[in-house]
Motif scaffolding. Structure first.
Motif, mmCIF file in Angstrom:
data_model
loop_
_atom_site.group_PDB
_atom_site.id
_atom_site.type_symbol
_atom_site.label_atom_id
_atom_site.label_comp_id
_atom_site.label_asym_id
_atom_site.label_seq_id
_atom_site.Cartn_x
_atom_site.Cartn_y
_atom_site.Cartn_z
ATOM 1 N N LEU A 132 -71.665 29.359 47.691
ATOM 2 C CA LEU A 132 -70.725 30.452 47.919
ATOM 3 C C LEU A 132 -69.546 30.389 46.951
ATOM 4 C CD1 LEU A 132 -70.078 32.898 49.700
ATOM 5 C CD2 LEU A 132 -69.042 31.335 51.366
ATOM 6 N N ARG A 133 -69.545 29.410 46.052
ATOM 7 C CA ARG A 133 -68.408 29.217 45.146
ATOM 8 C C ARG A 133 -68.668 29.903 43.813
ATOM 9 N NH1 ARG A 133 -64.275 25.682 47.522
ATOM 10 N NH2 ARG A 133 -65.188 25.132 49.550
ATOM 11 N N PRO A 134 -67.774 30.811 43.381
ATOM 12 C CA PRO A 134 -67.974 31.525 42.119
ATOM 13 C C PRO A 134 -67.988 30.585 40.917
ATOM 14 C CG PRO A 134 -66.284 32.599 43.456
ATOM 15 C CD PRO A 134 -66.570 31.273 44.100
ATOM 16 N N LEU A 135 -68.894 30.866 40.002
ATOM 17 C CA LEU A 135 -68.894 30.161 38.729
ATOM 18 C C LEU A 135 -67.905 30.788 37.760
ATOM 19 C CD1 LEU A 135 -72.743 29.618 38.319
ATOM 20 C CD2 LEU A 135 -71.026 27.946 39.058
ATOM 21 N N ALA A 136 -67.581 32.042 37.988
ATOM 22 C CA ALA A 136 -66.599 32.759 37.156
ATOM 23 C C ALA A 136 -66.194 34.017 37.910
ATOM 24 C CB ALA A 136 -67.200 33.121 35.799
ATOM 25 N N ALA A 137 -65.184 34.697 37.399
ATOM 26 C CA ALA A 137 -64.753 35.959 37.997
ATOM 27 C C ALA A 137 -65.842 37.018 37.811
ATOM 28 C CB ALA A 137 -63.454 36.418 37.348
ATOM 29 N N PRO A 138 -65.857 38.061 38.643
ATOM 30 C CA PRO A 138 -66.837 39.142 38.459
ATOM 31 C C PRO A 138 -66.716 39.757 37.076
ATOM 32 C CG PRO A 138 -65.731 39.347 40.595
ATOM 33 C CD PRO A 138 -64.989 38.292 39.824
ATOM 34 N N ARG A 139 -67.850 40.118 36.508
ATOM 35 C CA ARG A 139 -67.850 40.782 35.212
ATOM 36 C C ARG A 139 -68.479 42.167 35.352
ATOM 37 N NH1 ARG A 139 -72.905 40.849 33.112
ATOM 38 N NH2 ARG A 139 -74.421 39.272 33.823
ATOM 39 N N VAL A 140 -68.110 43.037 34.454
ATOM 40 C CA VAL A 140 -68.606 44.414 34.481
ATOM 41 C C VAL A 140 -70.031 44.455 33.943
ATOM 42 C CG1 VAL A 140 -68.249 46.732 33.549
ATOM 43 C CG2 VAL A 140 -66.281 45.360 34.249
ATOM 44 N N PHE A 141 -70.882 45.268 34.566
ATOM 45 C CA PHE A 141 -72.221 45.504 34.035
ATOM 46 C C PHE A 141 -72.571 46.983 34.197
ATOM 47 C CE2 PHE A 141 -73.352 45.441 38.437
ATOM 48 C CZ PHE A 141 -74.621 46.012 38.561
ATOM 49 N N LYS A 142 -73.574 47.428 33.468
ATOM 50 C CA LYS A 142 -74.004 48.825 33.556
ATOM 51 C C LYS A 142 -74.809 48.996 34.833
ATOM 52 C CE LYS A 142 -76.289 52.548 31.031
ATOM 53 N NZ LYS A 142 -77.013 52.935 29.795
ATOM 54 N N PRO A 143 -74.302 49.764 35.798
ATOM 55 C CA PRO A 143 -74.933 49.796 37.114
ATOM 56 C C PRO A 143 -76.031 50.843 37.220
ATOM 57 C CG PRO A 143 -72.939 51.080 37.174
ATOM 58 C CD PRO A 143 -73.055 50.541 35.760
ATOM 59 N N PRO A 144 -76.837 50.758 38.271
ATOM 60 C CA PRO A 144 -77.750 51.855 38.592
ATOM 61 C C PRO A 144 -76.944 53.071 39.036
ATOM 62 C CG PRO A 144 -78.319 49.820 39.783
ATOM 63 C CD PRO A 144 -76.959 49.634 39.191
ATOM 64 N N VAL A 145 -77.615 54.175 39.246
ATOM 65 C CA VAL A 145 -76.934 55.358 39.753
ATOM 66 C C VAL A 145 -76.586 55.152 41.222
ATOM 67 C CG1 VAL A 145 -78.090 56.882 38.132
ATOM 68 C CG2 VAL A 145 -79.120 56.462 40.376
ATOM 69 N N GLY A 146 -75.642 55.920 41.702
ATOM 70 C CA GLY A 146 -75.281 55.862 43.112
ATOM 71 C C GLY A 146 -74.312 54.749 43.418
ATOM 72 N N SER A 147 -74.431 54.233 44.638
ATOM 73 C CA SER A 147 -73.533 53.184 45.120
ATOM 74 C C SER A 147 -74.356 52.178 45.906
ATOM 75 C CB SER A 147 -72.450 53.803 46.013
ATOM 76 O OG SER A 147 -71.558 52.824 46.495
ATOM 77 N N GLY A 148 -74.109 50.897 45.674
ATOM 78 C CA GLY A 148 -74.927 49.921 46.378
ATOM 79 C C GLY A 148 -74.479 48.494 46.195
ATOM 80 N N THR A 149 -75.208 47.614 46.856
ATOM 81 C CA THR A 149 -74.985 46.168 46.801
ATOM 82 C C THR A 149 -76.331 45.486 46.659
ATOM 83 O OG1 THR A 149 -72.985 46.239 48.177
ATOM 84 C CG2 THR A 149 -74.167 44.144 48.090
ATOM 85 N N ARG A 150 -76.393 44.475 45.796
ATOM 86 C CA ARG A 150 -77.626 43.709 45.604
ATOM 87 C C ARG A 150 -77.251 42.232 45.542
ATOM 88 N NH1 ARG A 150 -80.580 46.537 41.428
ATOM 89 N NH2 ARG A 150 -79.029 45.728 39.970
ATOM 90 N N ILE A 151 -77.888 41.441 46.400
ATOM 91 C CA ILE A 151 -77.603 40.004 46.460
ATOM 92 C C ILE A 151 -78.924 39.252 46.336
ATOM 93 C CG2 ILE A 151 -76.457 38.159 47.732
ATOM 94 C CD1 ILE A 151 -75.149 40.331 49.472
ATOM 95 N N THR A 152 -78.995 38.324 45.387
ATOM 96 C CA THR A 152 -80.183 37.501 45.203
ATOM 97 C C THR A 152 -79.857 36.067 45.596
ATOM 98 O OG1 THR A 152 -80.891 38.907 43.367
ATOM 99 C CG2 THR A 152 -81.966 36.756 43.589
ATOM 100 N N PHE A 153 -80.646 35.520 46.510
ATOM 101 C CA PHE A 153 -80.417 34.184 47.055
ATOM 102 C C PHE A 153 -81.525 33.235 46.589
ATOM 103 C CE2 PHE A 153 -79.027 37.363 50.143
ATOM 104 C CZ PHE A 153 -77.758 36.952 50.496
ATOM 105 N N THR A 154 -81.146 32.038 46.134
ATOM 106 C CA THR A 154 -82.099 30.971 45.847
ATOM 107 C C THR A 154 -81.728 29.783 46.717
ATOM 108 O OG1 THR A 154 -82.336 31.738 43.551
ATOM 109 C CG2 THR A 154 -83.143 29.519 44.085
ATOM 110 N N LEU A 155 -82.524 29.535 47.758
ATOM 111 C CA LEU A 155 -82.202 28.492 48.723
ATOM 112 C C LEU A 155 -82.322 27.104 48.110
ATOM 113 C CD1 LEU A 155 -81.543 29.146 51.797
ATOM 114 C CD2 LEU A 155 -82.649 31.004 50.537
ATOM 115 N N ASN A 156 -81.450 26.210 48.547
ATOM 116 C CA ASN A 156 -81.445 24.830 48.078
ATOM 117 C C ASN A 156 -82.432 24.018 48.911
ATOM 118 O OD1 ASN A 156 -80.902 22.192 47.358
ATOM 119 N ND2 ASN A 156 -78.683 22.414 47.439
ATOM 120 N N PRO A 157 -83.503 23.483 48.307
ATOM 121 C CA PRO A 157 -84.491 22.736 49.100
ATOM 122 C C PRO A 157 -83.916 21.501 49.770
ATOM 123 C CG PRO A 157 -84.873 22.442 46.742
ATOM 124 C CD PRO A 157 -83.854 23.531 46.880
ATOM 125 N N HIS A 158 -82.803 20.981 49.250
ATOM 126 C CA HIS A 158 -82.193 19.789 49.849
ATOM 127 C C HIS A 158 -81.534 20.097 51.191
ATOM 128 C CE1 HIS A 158 -83.052 17.429 46.305
ATOM 129 N NE2 HIS A 158 -82.421 18.299 45.532
#
Length: 209
Positions: A132-158
């Motif tokens: 949950l700890r940021p590696l850096a501040a949010p950066r701007v990217f070219k978004p899809p159309v509309g409005s939304g949120t996308r979160i990708t999770f990679t679980l820690n096997p430990h």
């Protein structure tokens, strides 16, 4: 014998991610050593998409997609209508995940990597997290159309029992919960399993289920 009087020195205040790791049952209903944990995690995120915080959206109003990308990796995409103008407010530890996203934030705590993207009105912001700890501040990217949120999770096997993997039986997941009574609402959740090239599993869940 005199009774012990609690003082400020007797109280330990845990930060959010430390609290999740110390008492995961308070967030997921099962412990980290429970073989049901990954199914519960998927169900919890699905339930959040259909029953978000009031400030996010009304219950059963969002269209959401969960893509299972690997045994320990999945992505949540929602058509959330953001209210911010210039940039999203920051939440836990300066991340894009705030208290309104407490369940996804709890899941991020169990991860080695978490990627968060939010966009609206032609502006998009992307942030990489370690847990949950940021590696850096949010950066701007070219978004899809509309409005939304996308979160990708990679679980820690430990953090998980040996050999853990997301279930293949998508019908066993519960995106509603026992207290859900909504019917015939526009919200829709789709879950897709991409782990098999020739036989991808898919499930849809609306308010009527």
């Amino acid at each position: 014998m005199a009774e012990h009087e609690y003082r400020a020195a007797d109280i330990t205040v845990l930060e959010f991610d430390a609290a999740v790791l110390k008492r995961p049952g308070m967030y997921f209903g099962v412990g980290l050593d429970d073989p049901r944990l990954l199914a519960v995690v998927l169900s919890a995120v699905a339930r959040h998409a259909l029953h978000p915080a009031t400030r996010v959206a009304a219950e059963h109003s969002l269209s959401a997609l969960i893509d299972i990308l690997g045994d320990l990796r999945f992505r949540l995409t929602m058509d959330q209508q953001h209210a911010w103008r210039d940039s999203p407010p920051l939440g836990y530890f300066g991340s894009l995940l705030g208290p309104e996203w407490w369940l996804p934030a709890a899941v991020a705590t169990l991860c080695t990597e978490t990627s968060v993207e939010m966009w609206c009105s032609g502006r998009g912001f992307h942030q990489e997290l370690a847990g949950l700890r940021p590696l850096a501040a949010p950066r701007v990217f070219k978004p899809p159309v509309g409005s939304g949120t996308r979160i990708t999770f990679t679980l820690n096997p430990h953090n998980l029992p040996p050999g853990s993997a997301f279930p293949t039986d998508l019908e066993s997941l519960d995106p509603h919960g026992q207290d859900c009574v909504a019917t015939n609402e526009p919200g829709l959740l789709t879950i897709r399993d991409h782990r098999h090239d020739t036989a991808t599993g898919s499930r849809q869940s609306g308010a009527s289920q």
